[in-house]
Design a protein around this motif. Structure first.
Motif, mmCIF file in Angstrom:
data_model
loop_
_atom_site.group_PDB
_atom_site.id
_atom_site.type_symbol
_atom_site.label_atom_id
_atom_site.label_comp_id
_atom_site.label_asym_id
_atom_site.label_seq_id
_atom_site.Cartn_x
_atom_site.Cartn_y
_atom_site.Cartn_z
ATOM 1 N N ALA A 108 0.830 -1.200 0.000
ATOM 2 C CA ALA A 108 0.000 0.000 0.000
ATOM 3 C C ALA A 108 0.864 1.250 0.000
ATOM 4 C CB ALA A 108 -0.930 -0.011 1.199
ATOM 5 N N PRO A 109 0.555 2.203 -0.836
ATOM 6 C CA PRO A 109 -0.596 2.256 -1.723
ATOM 7 C C PRO A 109 -0.310 1.758 -3.141
ATOM 8 C CG PRO A 109 0.430 4.411 -1.669
ATOM 9 C CD PRO A 109 1.253 3.509 -0.771
ATOM 10 N N GLN A 110 0.823 1.132 -3.387
ATOM 11 C CA GLN A 110 1.150 0.704 -4.743
ATOM 12 C C GLN A 110 0.836 -0.767 -4.994
ATOM 13 O OE1 GLN A 110 4.002 2.316 -3.136
ATOM 14 N NE2 GLN A 110 3.640 4.302 -4.051
ATOM 15 N N VAL A 111 0.588 -1.029 -6.273
ATOM 16 C CA VAL A 111 0.497 -2.389 -6.787
ATOM 17 C C VAL A 111 1.466 -2.447 -7.960
ATOM 18 C CG1 VAL A 111 -0.954 -4.076 -7.979
ATOM 19 C CG2 VAL A 111 -1.896 -2.751 -6.076
ATOM 20 N N VAL A 112 2.304 -3.481 -7.975
ATOM 21 C CA VAL A 112 3.241 -3.667 -9.078
ATOM 22 C C VAL A 112 2.851 -4.931 -9.830
ATOM 23 C CG1 VAL A 112 5.652 -4.134 -9.715
ATOM 24 C CG2 VAL A 112 5.131 -2.499 -7.894
ATOM 25 N N CYS A 113 2.776 -4.815 -11.141
ATOM 26 C CA CYS A 113 2.557 -5.957 -12.028
ATOM 27 C C CYS A 113 3.891 -6.194 -12.724
ATOM 28 C CB CYS A 113 1.478 -5.633 -13.056
ATOM 29 S SG CYS A 113 1.257 -6.903 -14.321
ATOM 30 N N ALA A 114 4.447 -7.398 -12.577
ATOM 31 C CA ALA A 114 5.748 -7.709 -13.158
ATOM 32 C C ALA A 114 5.638 -8.974 -13.988
ATOM 33 C CB ALA A 114 6.784 -7.888 -12.056
ATOM 34 N N VAL A 115 6.220 -8.953 -15.177
ATOM 35 C CA VAL A 115 6.251 -10.126 -16.049
ATOM 36 C C VAL A 115 7.715 -10.450 -16.330
ATOM 37 C CG1 VAL A 115 5.631 -11.062 -18.307
ATOM 38 C CG2 VAL A 115 3.995 -9.629 -17.059
ATOM 39 N N SER A 116 8.119 -11.674 -15.977
ATOM 40 C CA SER A 116 9.487 -12.112 -16.258
ATOM 41 C C SER A 116 9.464 -13.072 -17.422
ATOM 42 C CB SER A 116 10.112 -12.762 -15.016
ATOM 43 O OG SER A 116 9.333 -13.852 -14.586
ATOM 44 N N ASP A 117 10.547 -13.061 -18.191
ATOM 45 C CA ASP A 117 10.650 -13.941 -19.355
ATOM 46 C C ASP A 117 12.112 -14.305 -19.593
ATOM 47 O OD1 ASP A 117 11.962 -12.142 -21.356
ATOM 48 O OD2 ASP A 117 10.117 -10.992 -21.185
ATOM 49 N N PRO A 118 12.384 -15.280 -20.476
ATOM 50 C CA PRO A 118 13.747 -15.778 -20.648
ATOM 51 C C PRO A 118 14.676 -14.933 -21.504
ATOM 52 C CG PRO A 118 12.234 -17.063 -21.974
ATOM 53 C CD PRO A 118 11.409 -16.116 -21.164
ATOM 54 N N SER A 146 17.031 -11.663 -22.321
ATOM 55 C CA SER A 146 17.685 -10.569 -21.611
ATOM 56 C C SER A 146 17.636 -9.265 -22.400
ATOM 57 C CB SER A 146 19.122 -10.907 -21.246
ATOM 58 O OG SER A 146 19.684 -11.861 -22.041
ATOM 59 N N LEU A 147 17.015 -9.270 -23.565
ATOM 60 C CA LEU A 147 16.873 -8.048 -24.352
ATOM 61 C C LEU A 147 15.769 -7.190 -23.755
ATOM 62 C CD1 LEU A 147 17.095 -9.519 -27.959
ATOM 63 C CD2 LEU A 147 18.881 -8.355 -26.647
ATOM 64 N N GLY A 148 16.069 -5.929 -23.494
ATOM 65 C CA GLY A 148 15.090 -5.028 -22.898
ATOM 66 C C GLY A 148 14.023 -4.607 -23.884
ATOM 67 N N LEU A 196 17.741 -9.995 -15.425
ATOM 68 C CA LEU A 196 17.953 -11.079 -14.470
ATOM 69 C C LEU A 196 19.124 -11.910 -14.970
ATOM 70 C CD1 LEU A 196 14.213 -12.119 -14.041
ATOM 71 C CD2 LEU A 196 15.561 -10.650 -12.527
ATOM 72 N N GLY A 197 19.522 -12.914 -14.255
ATOM 73 C CA GLY A 197 20.640 -13.750 -14.682
ATOM 74 C C GLY A 197 20.470 -14.300 -16.088
ATOM 75 N N SER A 198 19.310 -14.804 -16.378
ATOM 76 C CA SER A 198 19.035 -15.373 -17.698
ATOM 77 C C SER A 198 17.643 -14.953 -18.124
ATOM 78 C CB SER A 198 19.145 -16.895 -17.630
ATOM 79 O OG SER A 198 18.774 -17.459 -18.867
ATOM 80 N N GLY A 199 17.452 -13.688 -18.280
ATOM 81 C CA GLY A 199 16.152 -13.166 -18.653
ATOM 82 C C GLY A 199 15.994 -11.745 -18.146
ATOM 83 N N LYS A 200 14.755 -11.336 -18.001
ATOM 84 C CA LYS A 200 14.477 -9.988 -17.509
ATOM 85 C C LYS A 200 13.108 -9.979 -16.856
ATOM 86 C CE LYS A 200 12.340 -8.276 -21.744
ATOM 87 N NZ LYS A 200 12.555 -9.496 -22.515
ATOM 88 N N VAL A 201 12.838 -8.905 -16.150
ATOM 89 C CA VAL A 201 11.505 -8.650 -15.612
ATOM 90 C C VAL A 201 11.113 -7.250 -16.060
ATOM 91 C CG1 VAL A 201 12.344 -7.816 -13.372
ATOM 92 C CG2 VAL A 201 10.013 -8.679 -13.581
ATOM 93 N N VAL A 202 9.899 -7.133 -16.598
ATOM 94 C CA VAL A 202 9.334 -5.845 -16.988
ATOM 95 C C VAL A 202 8.210 -5.573 -16.002
ATOM 96 C CG1 VAL A 202 8.272 -4.491 -18.834
ATOM 97 C CG2 VAL A 202 9.892 -6.320 -19.406
ATOM 98 N N TRP A 203 8.206 -4.374 -15.413
ATOM 99 C CA TRP A 203 7.246 -4.073 -14.358
ATOM 100 C C TRP A 203 6.505 -2.776 -14.642
ATOM 101 C CZ3 TRP A 203 8.154 0.623 -12.254
ATOM 102 C CH2 TRP A 203 9.457 1.127 -12.361
ATOM 103 N N ALA A 204 5.333 -2.690 -14.045
ATOM 104 C CA ALA A 204 4.546 -1.457 -14.100
ATOM 105 C C ALA A 204 3.943 -1.235 -12.721
ATOM 106 C CB ALA A 204 3.454 -1.556 -15.152
#
Length: 190
Positions: A100-110, A112-114, A145-153
């Protein structure tokens, strides 16, 4: 359907591993709806669902690529793991975090390209996803990430539910107070 939903020890941090199919986008929206209902934050659903759809679509389209499963899977199935592999390849996962008061939506994938926001072509059917993410969230970014990335909002739950009662001294805002400054937008974490 998802390959499995895990509720962590903290009920305000939940993750769902997505199956390697186009239906993963719907699964992500359903996951967001259920989670936000559990948290009593249904007013955020439309924005979170749209952003989750865009981030999962980008992960399927760009991080995984439109490669059919080499084992003879159906069109629309992808060659990517549903669990971390010994080589460190990551599956696509969606996580929702409520602090509170934030909500984060994060999607990780394999991959590493942004993500790269490109200039949307007026007649193109794609290319607007990250612009939508920026428009419907308070801020967004990505982190390798080590072998991928996470994109968040990030989304602001408080501002959506804040009363407009004209009594700022009591925590409410008046429409005459003007827009709320939400700070910067896109960030890349290094």
């Amino acid at each position: 359907m998802s390959t499995g939903t895990a509720l962590a020890v903290d009920p305000h941090v939940v993750t769902c591993t997505l199956a390697p199919r186009f239906e993963a986008v719907r699964t992500a929206r359903d996951f967001a709806r259920t989670t936000l209902q559990r948290w009593g934050l249904t007013e955020l659903f439309d924005d979170v669902a749209l952003v989750a759809s865009e981030l999962v679509t980008n992960a399927l389209r760009h991080a995984i690529g439109a490669r059919p499963d080499p084992s003879g899977g159906n069109q629309g199935e992808y060659d990517f793991p549903i669990q971390p592999t010994p080589e460190g390849r990551l599956p696509i996962r969606i996580s929702l975090v409520h602090r509170a008061p934030q909500v984060v939506c994060a999607v990780s994938d394999p991959s590493s390209l942004g993500p790269i926001a490109r200039e949307a072509d007026f007649v193109a059917e794609s290319g607007r996803g990250l612009h939508l993410v920026e428009s419907f969230s308070r801020s967004w970014g990505w982190h390798p990430l080590g072998s991928g990335k996470v994109v968040w909002a990030m989304f602001e739950a408080e501002s959506i539910g804040a009363p407009l009662n004209g009594h700022p001294e009591l925590g409410g805002r008046s429409p005459l107070d003007g827009p709320v400054d939400v700070g910067g937008r896109h960030r890349r974490s290094a």
